[in-house]
Enzyme design. Structure first.
Site, PDB file in Angstrom:
ATOM      1  N   THR A  72       1.071  11.118 -20.895  1.00 23.27           N
ATOM      2  CA  THR A  72      -0.339  11.108 -20.520  1.00 23.27           C
ATOM      3  C   THR A  72      -0.850  12.412 -21.328  1.00 23.27           C
ATOM      4  O   THR A  72      -0.169  13.278 -22.031  1.00 23.27           O
ATOM      5  CB  THR A  72      -0.491  12.079 -19.126  1.00 23.27           C
ATOM      6  OG1 THR A  72      -1.864  12.636 -18.862  1.00 23.27           O
ATOM      7  CG2 THR A  72       0.632  13.272 -18.843  1.00 23.27           C
ATOM      8  N   ASP A  73      -2.143  12.217 -21.599  1.00 21.44           N
ATOM      9  CA  ASP A  73      -2.738  13.324 -22.555  1.00 21.44           C
ATOM     10  C   ASP A  73      -2.558  14.865 -22.069  1.00 21.44           C
ATOM     11  O   ASP A  73      -2.885  15.545 -22.757  1.00 21.44           O
ATOM     12  CB  ASP A  73      -4.275  12.877 -22.875  1.00 21.44           C
ATOM     13  CG  ASP A  73      -5.176  13.046 -21.316  1.00 21.44           C
ATOM     14  OD1 ASP A  73      -4.799  13.162 -20.322  1.00 21.44           O
ATOM     15  OD2 ASP A  73      -6.165  12.525 -21.557  1.00 21.44           O
ATOM     16  N   GLU A  74      -2.275  14.993 -20.837  1.00 25.03           N
ATOM     17  CA  GLU A  74      -2.210  16.148 -20.044  1.00 25.03           C
ATOM     18  C   GLU A  74      -1.147  17.142 -20.668  1.00 25.03           C
ATOM     19  O   GLU A  74      -1.024  18.479 -20.751  1.00 25.03           O
ATOM     20  CB  GLU A  74      -1.961  16.165 -18.568  1.00 25.03           C
ATOM     21  CG  GLU A  74      -3.047  15.601 -18.055  1.00 25.03           C
ATOM     22  CD  GLU A  74      -3.335  15.887 -16.531  1.00 25.03           C
ATOM     23  OE1 GLU A  74      -2.849  16.907 -16.042  1.00 25.03           O
ATOM     24  OE2 GLU A  74      -4.101  15.216 -15.809  1.00 25.03           O
ATOM     25  N   LYS A 108       5.595  16.092 -16.828  1.00 28.13           N
ATOM     26  CA  LYS A 108       5.495  14.891 -17.713  1.00 28.13           C
ATOM     27  C   LYS A 108       6.029  15.620 -19.206  1.00 28.13           C
ATOM     28  O   LYS A 108       6.771  14.539 -19.959  1.00 28.13           O
ATOM     29  CB  LYS A 108       3.998  14.446 -17.962  1.00 28.13           C
ATOM     30  CG  LYS A 108       3.563  13.848 -16.594  1.00 28.13           C
ATOM     31  CD  LYS A 108       4.412  12.639 -16.229  1.00 28.13           C
ATOM     32  CE  LYS A 108       4.265  11.425 -17.080  1.00 28.13           C
ATOM     33  NZ  LYS A 108       4.861  10.086 -16.716  1.00 28.13           N
ATOM     34  N   TYR A 147       2.397  19.264 -12.918  1.00 28.80           N
ATOM     35  CA  TYR A 147       2.378  17.704 -13.071  1.00 28.80           C
ATOM     36  C   TYR A 147       2.781  17.535 -14.458  1.00 28.80           C
ATOM     37  O   TYR A 147       3.389  16.956 -15.095  1.00 28.80           O
ATOM     38  CB  TYR A 147       1.260  17.152 -12.708  1.00 28.80           C
ATOM     39  CG  TYR A 147       0.752  15.900 -13.202  1.00 28.80           C
ATOM     40  CD1 TYR A 147       1.757  14.689 -13.101  1.00 28.80           C
ATOM     41  CD2 TYR A 147      -0.097  15.490 -14.251  1.00 28.80           C
ATOM     42  CE1 TYR A 147       1.720  13.540 -13.840  1.00 28.80           C
ATOM     43  CE2 TYR A 147      -0.379  14.479 -14.945  1.00 28.80           C
ATOM     44  CZ  TYR A 147       0.796  13.379 -14.699  1.00 28.80           C
ATOM     45  OH  TYR A 147       0.428  12.078 -15.206  1.00 28.80           O
TER      46      TYR A 147
HETATM   47  P1  NAD Z   1       0.674   6.219  -9.062  1.00 25.39           P
HETATM   48  O1  NAD Z   1       0.756   7.426  -8.626  1.00 25.39           O
HETATM   49  O2  NAD Z   1      -0.341   5.270  -8.807  1.00 25.39           O
HETATM   50  O3  NAD Z   1       1.907   5.285  -9.211  1.00 25.39           O
HETATM   51  C1  NAD Z   1       3.375   5.681  -9.466  1.00 25.39           C
HETATM   52  C2  NAD Z   1       4.338   4.881  -8.723  1.00 25.39           C
HETATM   53  O4  NAD Z   1       5.440   5.257  -9.272  1.00 25.39           O
HETATM   54  C3  NAD Z   1       4.360   4.554  -7.176  1.00 25.39           C
HETATM   55  O5  NAD Z   1       4.432   3.012  -7.202  1.00 25.39           O
HETATM   56  C4  NAD Z   1       5.411   5.149  -6.663  1.00 25.39           C
HETATM   57  O6  NAD Z   1       6.133   4.491  -5.615  1.00 25.39           O
HETATM   58  C5  NAD Z   1       6.688   4.937  -8.030  1.00 25.39           C
HETATM   59  N1  NAD Z   1       7.543   6.005  -7.993  1.00 25.39           N
HETATM   60  C6  NAD Z   1       7.405   7.592  -7.701  1.00 25.39           C
HETATM   61  N2  NAD Z   1       8.573   8.125  -7.922  1.00 25.39           N
HETATM   62  C7  NAD Z   1       9.554   7.111  -8.250  1.00 25.39           C
HETATM   63  C8  NAD Z   1      11.007   7.082  -8.372  1.00 25.39           C
HETATM   64  N3  NAD Z   1      11.607   8.448  -8.278  1.00 25.39           N
HETATM   65  N4  NAD Z   1      11.568   5.908  -8.578  1.00 25.39           N
HETATM   66  C9  NAD Z   1      10.878   5.013  -8.647  1.00 25.39           C
HETATM   67  N5  NAD Z   1       9.493   4.630  -8.425  1.00 25.39           N
HETATM   68  C10 NAD Z   1       8.845   5.871  -8.212  1.00 25.39           C
HETATM   69  O7  NAD Z   1       0.548   6.486 -10.811  1.00 25.39           O
HETATM   70  P2  NAD Z   1      -0.420   5.927 -11.929  1.00 25.39           P
HETATM   71  O8  NAD Z   1      -1.754   6.742 -11.813  1.00 25.39           O
HETATM   72  O9  NAD Z   1      -0.292   4.434 -11.942  1.00 25.39           O
HETATM   73  O10 NAD Z   1       0.413   6.295 -13.301  1.00 25.39           O
HETATM   74  C11 NAD Z   1       1.603   5.735 -13.687  1.00 25.39           C
HETATM   75  C12 NAD Z   1       2.024   6.439 -14.988  1.00 25.39           C
HETATM   76  O11 NAD Z   1       0.969   6.593 -15.727  1.00 25.39           O
HETATM   77  C13 NAD Z   1       2.430   7.821 -14.532  1.00 25.39           C
HETATM   78  O12 NAD Z   1       3.687   8.110 -15.384  1.00 25.39           O
HETATM   79  C14 NAD Z   1       1.583   8.696 -15.023  1.00 25.39           C
HETATM   80  O13 NAD Z   1       2.073   9.912 -15.464  1.00 25.39           O
HETATM   81  C15 NAD Z   1       1.001   7.934 -16.243  1.00 25.39           C
HETATM   82  N6  NAD Z   1      -0.440   8.279 -16.491  1.00 25.39           N
HETATM   83  C16 NAD Z   1      -1.418   7.946 -15.445  1.00 25.39           C
HETATM   84  C17 NAD Z   1      -2.772   8.050 -15.754  1.00 25.39           C
HETATM   85  C18 NAD Z   1      -3.994   8.205 -14.773  1.00 25.39           C
HETATM   86  O14 NAD Z   1      -5.106   8.413 -14.912  1.00 25.39           O
HETATM   87  N7  NAD Z   1      -3.507   7.638 -13.608  1.00 25.39           N
HETATM   88  C19 NAD Z   1      -3.166   8.458 -17.048  1.00 25.39           C
HETATM   89  C20 NAD Z   1      -2.206   8.410 -18.145  1.00 25.39           C
HETATM   90  C21 NAD Z   1      -0.868   8.378 -17.895  1.00 25.39           C
HETATM   91  O1  DAU Z   2      -5.311  12.646 -18.384  1.00 22.54           O
HETATM   92  C1  DAU Z   2      -4.773  11.859 -17.586  1.00 22.54           C
HETATM   93  C2  DAU Z   2      -4.387  12.226 -16.124  1.00 22.54           C
HETATM   94  O2  DAU Z   2      -5.456  11.888 -15.397  1.00 22.54           O
HETATM   95  C3  DAU Z   2      -3.173  11.541 -15.485  1.00 22.54           C
HETATM   96  O3  DAU Z   2      -1.979  11.874 -16.227  1.00 22.54           O
HETATM   97  C4  DAU Z   2      -2.893  11.905 -13.877  1.00 22.54           C
HETATM   98  O4  DAU Z   2      -1.923  11.115 -13.755  1.00 22.54           O
HETATM   99  C5  DAU Z   2      -4.203  11.476 -13.422  1.00 22.54           C
HETATM  100  O5  DAU Z   2      -4.246  12.030 -11.946  1.00 22.54           O
HETATM  101  C6  DAU Z   2      -5.572  12.336 -14.054  1.00 22.54           C
HETATM  102  O6  DAU Z   2      -5.307  13.869 -13.958  1.00 22.54           O
HETATM  103  P1  DAU Z   2      -6.758  14.668 -13.568  1.00 22.54           P
HETATM  104  O7  DAU Z   2      -6.409  15.932 -13.021  1.00 22.54           O
HETATM  105  O8  DAU Z   2      -7.652  14.570 -14.714  1.00 22.54           O
HETATM  106  O9  DAU Z   2      -7.586  13.639 -12.702  1.00 22.54           O
HETATM  107  P2  DAU Z   2      -8.111  13.728 -10.964  1.00 22.54           P
HETATM  108  O10 DAU Z   2      -8.519  12.273 -10.806  1.00 22.54           O
HETATM  109  O11 DAU Z   2      -7.302  14.446 -10.174  1.00 22.54           O
HETATM  110  O12 DAU Z   2      -9.417  14.666 -11.756  1.00 22.54           O
HETATM  111  C7  DAU Z   2     -10.317  14.268 -12.490  1.00 22.54           C
HETATM  112  C8  DAU Z   2     -11.249  15.486 -12.528  1.00 22.54           C
HETATM  113  O13 DAU Z   2     -12.128  15.491 -11.316  1.00 22.54           O
HETATM  114  C9  DAU Z   2     -10.661  16.861 -12.809  1.00 22.54           C
HETATM  115  O14 DAU Z   2     -11.338  17.605 -13.734  1.00 22.54           O
HETATM  116  C10 DAU Z   2     -10.572  17.318 -11.300  1.00 22.54           C
HETATM  117  C11 DAU Z   2     -12.121  16.913 -10.822  1.00 22.54           C
HETATM  118  N1  DAU Z   2     -11.866  16.584  -9.294  1.00 22.54           N
HETATM  119  C12 DAU Z   2     -10.670  15.843  -8.852  1.00 22.54           C
HETATM  120  C13 DAU Z   2     -10.897  15.634  -7.239  1.00 22.54           C
HETATM  121  C14 DAU Z   2      -9.552  14.905  -6.825  1.00 22.54           C
HETATM  122  C15 DAU Z   2     -12.757  17.050  -8.428  1.00 22.54           C
HETATM  123  O15 DAU Z   2     -13.828  17.668  -8.871  1.00 22.54           O
HETATM  124  N2  DAU Z   2     -12.845  16.946  -6.991  1.00 22.54           N
HETATM  125  C16 DAU Z   2     -11.636  16.173  -6.558  1.00 22.54           C
HETATM  126  O16 DAU Z   2     -11.552  16.210  -5.210  1.00 22.54           O
END
Ligand code: NAD
Ligand code: DAU
Length: 341
Positions: free
Chosen positions: A126-128, A154, A150
């Site tokens: 992730t970019d985080e 990562k 988190y």
């Molecule tokens: P998600 O939370 O929707 O899905 C995570 C999945 O991993 C679920 O299906 C869960 O059951 C499975 N999981 C959790 N723990 C496990 C374990 N110990 N063994 C096997 N499976 C397990 O997540 P997402 O949003 O699809 O993100 C997927 C990946 O992409 C993550 O690694 C996350 O860090 C990364 N990512 C997410 C975002 C975003 O904006 N959602 C952006 C950048 C990177």
């Molecule tokens: O940047 C990549 C990341 O993006 C991924 O690695 C993470 O898995 C994914 O959850 C996401 O993280 P963020 O913290 O940026 O996403 P989130 O959707 O939780 O929040 C997006 C923005 O909105 C953040 O600035 C917090 C704000 N927010 C979020 C929620 C859930 C609110 O203001 N209110 C809310 O209730």
């Protein structure tokens, strides 16, 4: 590459990747391996459940024996790891599961893959990991400055991937995606949470002033970015995957309310997230150099996403029950009450 274990692919991005790979690479066998935590949902995989090149196994990436069994049974040669605890707010409430999966799980997956002679492992990050980017754009060689539990978990997982490449010569690739959105995203993240709450005319808790900036990447573009890095990425390298579509949360909220025809009165500014990063932004020239580019802009992607949640009440209504309501209470009850005072 022939038999690919895709871990964590019952979740949001992983399931989009599995659906894409099963359809676009019929000569690959795609085995989804997922623990099915609260975020894992087999309904995300329904569109491919009858395809001959798709299999599902329930398991934890931190369970060495179970991972080994899947490697053996399906003669796995390639791993793509999506498995993670992924929600920042949950990591602030309690980080144990994040260390278990995002650090220990990644280590066990790598170590088992090394012993089995896996040819390539792509790890989704992730970019985080770059931390709060006040100005400019992160490039792959920048240092890490994770701010939430988190992000730190990562970053820890990535460090193990790097170590297994440098020390053991494993063929690893890392991708770092920006904020991803689209269909089938669990309704705890900003967009699916706000869209589904707004459909039900409930308050939208915007943290702080809502001027935090995120870079929005449509899930299908994230998937093609991972596909490009998997097939063309250089061993030991990391690749940013960015939407290059930066918006403030408050603007995003206004836009989704307008698409739904709902009032801005639903917005409630609530006490901020602890340690809240103001801005993420990445440069993705390196991946573009491998031939990838985004196909969706935020305007079109947001409209498609809003439409999907409007048309798929069956998918998210049953999620927003039971344990979800307990999480909602913990995360939002006091915040919303404080905002009313
Ligand atoms: P998600 O939370 O929707 O899905 C995570 C999945 O991993 C679920 O299906 C869960 O059951 C499975 N999981 C959790 N723990 C496990 C374990 N110990 N063994 C096997 N499976 C397990 O997540 P997402 O949003 O699809 O993100 C997927 C990946 O992409 C993550 O690694 C996350 O860090 C990364 N990512 C997410 C975002 C975003 O904006 N959602 C952006 C950048 C990177
Ligand atoms: O940047 C990549 C990341 O993006 C991924 O690695 C993470 O898995 C994914 O959850 C996401 O993280 P963020 O913290 O940026 O996403 P989130 O959707 O939780 O929040 C997006 C923005 O909105 C953040 O600035 C917090 C704000 N927010 C979020 C929620 C859930 C609110 O203001 N209110 C809310 O209730």
């Amino acid at each position: 590459m022939k038999n690919i274990l895709v871990t964590g692919a019952a979740g949001f991005i992983g399931s989009a990747f599995a659906r894409y790979m099963v359809k676009n690479y019929p000569h690959y066998n795609i085995v989804v391996y997922d623990k099915l935590t609260y975020a894992g949902n087999l309904e995300n995989l329904l569109p491919i459940s009858d395809e001959p090149n798709y299999r599902f196994v329930q398991g934890d990436i931190a369970d060495r024996n179970a991972v080994q069994r899947s490697f053996d049974e399906f003669q796995i040669d390639t791993v793509v790891n999506f498995a993670a605890e992924s929600h920042v707010d949950r990591s602030i409430l309690q980080a144990d599961a994040f260390i278990h999966t995002d650090v220990v799980g990644v280590y066990i997956l790598l170590d088992t893959a090394k012993a089995h002679g896996i040819e390539r492992i792509l790890h989704v990050s992730t970019d985080e990991v770059y931390g709060d980017i006040h100005s400019g754009f992160s490039v792959e060689t920048d240092g890490f400055a994770p701010n939430s539990p988190y992000a730190a978990s990562k970053a820890g997982g990535e460090m193990m991937v790097r170590a297994y490449h440098i020390t053991h010569g494993m063929n690893t690739v890392i991708t770092r995606g920006s904020n991803t959105y689209g269909p089938y995203q669990y309704p705890e993240k900003l967009l699916p949470f706000f869209i589904t709450e707004a459909i039900d005319e409930r308050k939208l808790p915007v943290y702080g002033d809502g001027r935090q900036v995120r870079d929005w990447l449509f899930v299908e573009d994230h998937v093609t970015g991972i596909d490009t890095a998997l097939h063309h990425g250089k061993a030991g390298e990391a690749y940013n995957i960015a939407g290059e579509d930066l918006h403030e949360n408050i603007e995003v909220t206004h836009r989704l309310l307008s698409l739904l025809g709902k009032s801005k009165d639903l917005i409630k500014h609530v006490p901020d997230r602890e340690g809240h990063d103001r801005r993420y932004a990445m440069n993705c020239d390196k991946l573009r150099g491998l031939g990838w580019k985004q196909q969706f802009n935020f305007t079109d992607g947001l409209e498609a996403t809003v439409n999907w949640y409007q048309n798929n009440l069956w998918w998210w209504r049953k999620i927003k029950t039971g344990d979800y309501l307990e999480y909602y209470r913990q995360q939002y009850a006091a915040r919303l009450a404080a905002a009313e005072e």
